[in-house]
Design a protein around this motif. Structure first.
Motif: not given
Length: 400
Positions: A362-371, A373-375
């Motif tokens: 339910k929290e805001a989160r980043d689901i991109a890979t660590n590599g 270039a954009s989030r």
């Protein structure tokens, strides 16, 4: 300060009681079937809920019932309405007249009435809510927060239709956009998560029963998918989204439809419901797809493809991208849609992490890979907080 937040629809009324300073919500709920039998659903305290049958012949009785529930009986959260310092109203259409939230006055209400042709289903109910609150709680400031306001920063070449110019000059026929409070909130949260306030290029996908995409540069909207009305843009729960005028004309001739009949098809019988033949609720359609229903599969693929096309075009409009954001009921919960939208966008610097994407939170989160270039962010929207905060700011300025 306690702010009473009101979102008045034609036969329903959503509300919250919130402290915008602490972002604490004391109570929230909805009045449904106004004018019929009347149902009040009230949430308060530690996940406590009440459901009551209440006689609501008009919106006035509905608002009276809400205020009574907030101040007495089992659902009580305050001692009296005197503790409510201001009322914040969701207002759907502000046209070109309102580019920011405003204190509700007689003049503002009259100007909103002039805009009713642009939003005949929504503005009358919004106005009614304002007038009733001014009557029931005299002396308390009311603030109107417009869905269209955030999009008023669009340049003319983005909001104009290629119709004869006099159609804009005479009738203000142009793109306005909607879901502005959500796009504003989510894009600002994304800037915080990027830890970057300047030179930001953010795309927000607000995906629910109604859906829209916006391109936000340095905190200002430069384009959005919805147009003069909410039917333009993405394929939605029951709305068709973008469709050629020739296809509409052909359907009308073949089915012998009036323009009102055709608009009813575009608004209420199309989109996910129209393609799947099953439901306007994507959850049910996803289940149907998993059970082998090919029309449900088609609806899911069309939804994702429509979003993906807008994302690609807005990356071009922004000359790049720092963050792609998903919000709304579908955006926050449908991992498969996020996966399909992001598939193949590696060249744009958007690489989704399948493990992060499928982790529920339910929290805001980043689901991109660590590599990447954009989030890629999943950010729960909070339109009520925007309304409460704008109300707080305007009322605080009044008191200085």
């Amino acid at each position: 300060m306690l702010v009473f937040i009101l979102n008045a629809g034609s036969s329903s009324l959503k509300y919250q009681l919130m402290n915008p300073v602490t972002a604490e919500t004391l109570a929230a709920g909805i009045c449904e079937r106004i004018g019929l039998d009347g149902v009040l659903k009230h949430e308060f305290g530690d996940d406590r809920e009440l459901k009551m049958d209440v006689d609501m012949p008009t919106h006035k009785e509905a608002i009276e019932s809400v205020l009574r529930t907030l101040t007495s009986g089992e659902g009580k959260v305050i001692d009296s309405t005197d503790e409510i310092e201001a009322i914040g109203h969701r207002a759907v259409h502000g046209g070109e007249k309102f580019s920011a939230s405003v204190l509700v006055t007689d003049e503002v209400i009259n100007e909103m009435k002039d805009l009713i042709p642009l939003a005949p289903l929504h503005n009358p109910a919004n106005i009614m809510g304002m007038e009733i609150c001014r009557e029931l709680m005299p002396g308390k400031p009311n603030v109107a927060v417009f869905d269209t306001a955030f999009h008023q920063t669009m340049p003319d070449y983005a909001y104009m239709y290629a119709l004869p110019y006099d159609q804009y000059a005479k009738h203000k026929i142009r793109k306005y956009g909607f879901h502005g409070t959500s796009h504003y909130f989510v894009s600002n949260e994304a800037r915080k998560m990027l830890d970057k306030k300047h030179n930001t290029r953010i795309i927000v996908c607000h995906l629910g029963n109604g859906s829209s995409v916006s391109a936000v540069q340095n905190g200002e909207c430069i384009d959005t998918s919805m147009g003069l009305t909410p039917v333009q843009g993405l394929m939605m729960g029951t709305r068709a989204g973008d469709i050629g005028a020739g296809a509409l004309q052909y359907m009308m001739r073949q089915e012998n439809l009036t323009i009102d009949d055709a608009l009813n098809v575009l608004n209420k019988k199309s989109g996910i419901l129209g393609i799947s033949g099953k439901s306007s609720d994507l959850r049910e359609v996803l289940e149907g797809m998993q059970n082998g229903d090919d029309r449900c599969r088609l609806a899911v693929d069309m939804v994702a493809y429509n979003i993906k096309k807008y994302v690609g075009s807005y990356v071009a409009a922004l000359d790049g991208i720092d963050a792609l954001c998903f919000t709304g009921g579908i955006g926050e919960n449908a991992a498969l849609i996020r996966e399909k939208v992001c598939a193949g966008l590696d060249a744009m610097g958007l690489v989704i992490d399948p493990v992060k994407n499928n982790k529920r939170s339910k929290e805001a989160r980043d689901i991109a890979t660590n590599g990447s270039a954009s989030r890629i962010f999943v950010i729960p929207t909070n339109e009520e907080f925007v309304i409460a905060n704008d109300t707080f700011k305007i009322v605080s300025e009044m008191k200085k």
